[in-house]
Design a protein around this motif. Structure first.
Motif, mmCIF file in Angstrom:
data_model
loop_
_atom_site.group_PDB
_atom_site.id
_atom_site.type_symbol
_atom_site.label_atom_id
_atom_site.label_comp_id
_atom_site.label_asym_id
_atom_site.label_seq_id
_atom_site.Cartn_x
_atom_site.Cartn_y
_atom_site.Cartn_z
ATOM 1 N N SER A 163 4.326 4.796 -6.702
ATOM 2 C CA SER A 163 4.089 4.725 -8.022
ATOM 3 C C SER A 163 3.185 3.197 -7.961
ATOM 4 O O SER A 163 3.410 2.161 -7.098
ATOM 5 N N ALA A 164 2.278 3.161 -9.017
ATOM 6 C CA ALA A 164 1.415 2.111 -9.251
ATOM 7 C C ALA A 164 2.180 1.023 -9.658
ATOM 8 O O ALA A 164 1.260 -0.144 -9.732
ATOM 9 N N LYS A 165 3.236 1.026 -10.304
ATOM 10 C CA LYS A 165 3.967 -0.042 -11.022
ATOM 11 C C LYS A 165 4.527 -0.989 -9.944
ATOM 12 O O LYS A 165 4.708 -2.176 -10.217
ATOM 13 N N TYR A 166 4.621 -0.777 -8.712
ATOM 14 C CA TYR A 166 5.254 -1.450 -7.735
ATOM 15 C C TYR A 166 4.520 -2.737 -7.457
ATOM 16 O O TYR A 166 3.412 -2.768 -7.179
ATOM 17 N N GLU A 167 5.171 -4.012 -7.152
ATOM 18 C CA GLU A 167 4.577 -5.112 -6.900
ATOM 19 C C GLU A 167 5.354 -5.850 -5.664
ATOM 20 O O GLU A 167 6.405 -5.449 -5.237
ATOM 21 N N LYS A 210 2.533 1.846 -3.382
ATOM 22 C CA LYS A 210 1.830 2.063 -4.526
ATOM 23 C C LYS A 210 1.450 3.697 -4.532
ATOM 24 O O LYS A 210 1.114 4.443 -5.326
ATOM 25 N N THR A 211 1.561 4.458 -3.162
ATOM 26 C CA THR A 211 1.390 5.761 -3.139
ATOM 27 C C THR A 211 2.675 6.429 -3.760
ATOM 28 O O THR A 211 2.348 7.606 -4.456
ATOM 29 N N GLU A 255 0.821 -1.270 0.087
ATOM 30 C CA GLU A 255 0.025 0.078 0.065
ATOM 31 C C GLU A 255 0.892 1.179 0.038
ATOM 32 O O GLU A 255 0.494 2.337 -0.721
#
Length: 400
Positions: free
Chosen positions: A98-102, A95-96, A92
């Motif tokens: 960069s949306a690309k992180y997994e 994601k704040t 979480e």
């Protein structure tokens, strides 16, 4: 009235660090990459020390724009597995950014510029100063290693009254260093004073925590050899070779010389016209006597020459080991042995042979002793061979 702005010391900012490393490479021949690696190690170590628990820190080096940036690396984990806030972050949180992180990705979080600047300034400057010291020590070490087994001139800077050790300044400028002439490496009876120029022989050069350690000597036989190389062109050019030296510093030296050229007198070359060459060396060694002899591949001949100024009547080599018995005229026995055995001792060290010196009369005494022993062993009715009458040869015709 406002004072002048003080010039910031080298290494106060990333741009200054690059300038300093460039200068080091030009003036001290230290690769920038080598020093930058050391600075990065120091900066990361300092940050980890200030932020206990942080494990993964990297420094990005931009040589084009001359900038340094530090990042703390954190691994993206599931919220249920989140246990280490110093080295992990939840999905979480990632994601704040960069949306690309997994989950499993590595996130580089930039360190505040102010804090990084503070760490880089102090540690960068410290590493550069240390690098300068190491460079200077390295240059001095390389300089004096190349002069190992050579003669150098030093200036006496201090004499320790407690143990007699003498400190000398060797070299000039940034490539000079202090060398210690131990009391045991000084010529007995030689008086040294502060400010005096002294020639010394470089025995060895060692690395130490305080910089290169130059071991010097005034008693080493190598000093005599190098002095002859400076005074005798034939030795310097290799026409005359110094094959062996035995020395008791301050008193006497024996040196064996040889030349492959039959037209060259190796002893005459070393002595020089009117003794000028050897005289200059004797003066440098404060009156130390020097015997120059001709080296020979024949051990007996070499040993006989080594005992000069005494004449040698006979040399008997031992069948086993490097030993021999030398006979000299009775009136030269003390001359062959020398004062306190010095001449015989130096001859033995020069040749590598154990030398037993006897007077010439010893041969007659030895022969008489052998003759007496033979007579005692012979039967009563037997006459020694040398005293027996000659036996006449009888032919077959005479017998008839």
């Amino acid at each position: 009235m406002r004072g002048k702005k003080q010039k910031e010391p080298v290494g106060i900012n990333p741009a200054g660090i690059f300038e300093a490393l460039e200068m080091l490479e030009k003036e001290r021949n230290i690769p920038q990459s080598f020093m930058m690696d050391k600075i990065i190690q120091a900066i990361t170590a300092a940050y980890k020390k200030d932020h206990e628990g942080v494990e993964n820190v990297i420094v990005d080096v931009d040589e084009v724009h001359r900038t340094l940036k530090m990042f703390v690396q954190k691994t993206v984990v599931d919220e249920e597995d989140y246990v280490d806030p110093y080295n992990e972050m939840t999905l979480e949180e990632a994601k704040t950014l960069s949306a690309k992180y997994e989950i499993g990705d590595i996130v580089n979080l930039p360190v505040d510029n102010t804090e990084f600047g503070r760490i880089a300034a102090g540690n960068g400057k410290q590493v550069i100063i240390q690098g300068l010291r190491e460079a200077e020590r390295g240059m001095i070490y390389d300089e004096f290693t190349s002069k190992q087994h050579e003669i150098l001139t030093g200036v006496v800077t201090r004499i320790d009254p407690r143990n007699g050790n003498v400190s000398l300044r060797i070299g000039t400028g940034t490539e000079s260093t202090e060398a210690l002439l131990m009391s045991g490496e000084q010529v007995p009876g030689e008086e040294l004073e502060e400010g005096m120029h002294v020639r010394v022989y470089v025995v060895d050069v060692r690395r130490s925590t305080r910089g290169p350690q130059v071991l010097i000597s005034r008693t080493h036989p190598g000093l005599v050899k190098r002095l002859f190389e400076l005074e005798v062109p034939e030795i310097y050019d290799g026409i005359v070779e110094v094959r062996s030296i035995a020395r008791e510093a301050g008193s006497r030296t024996k040196m064996a010389v040889w030349s492959a050229d039959e037209n060259i007198d190796p002893i005459g070359a070393c002595v020089g016209p009117k003794g000028q060459r050897v005289g200059a060396i004797v003066e440098e060694l404060r009156g130390e006597k020097i015997d120059i002899i001709k080296w020979s591949e024949d051990p007996a001949e070499f040993i006989a020459a080594a005992l000069a100024p005494a004449d040698v009547v006979d040399v008997r080599m031992s069948e086993e080991g490097k030993a021999c018995r030398v006979l000299v005229p009775d009136d030269q026995l003390s001359l062959a042995i020398g004062k306190e055995g010095q001449n015989a001792r130096l001859a033995a060290r020069l040749t590598g042979y154990k030398i037993d010196i006897k007077p010439e009369s010893f041969r007659e005494d030895e022969a008489a002793a052998v003759e007496g022993a033979s007579a005692e062993e012979a039967p009563v009715d037997e006459v020694p061979v040398e005293d027996a009458p000659a036996v006449e040869t009888v032919s077959e015709d005479t017998a008839q």
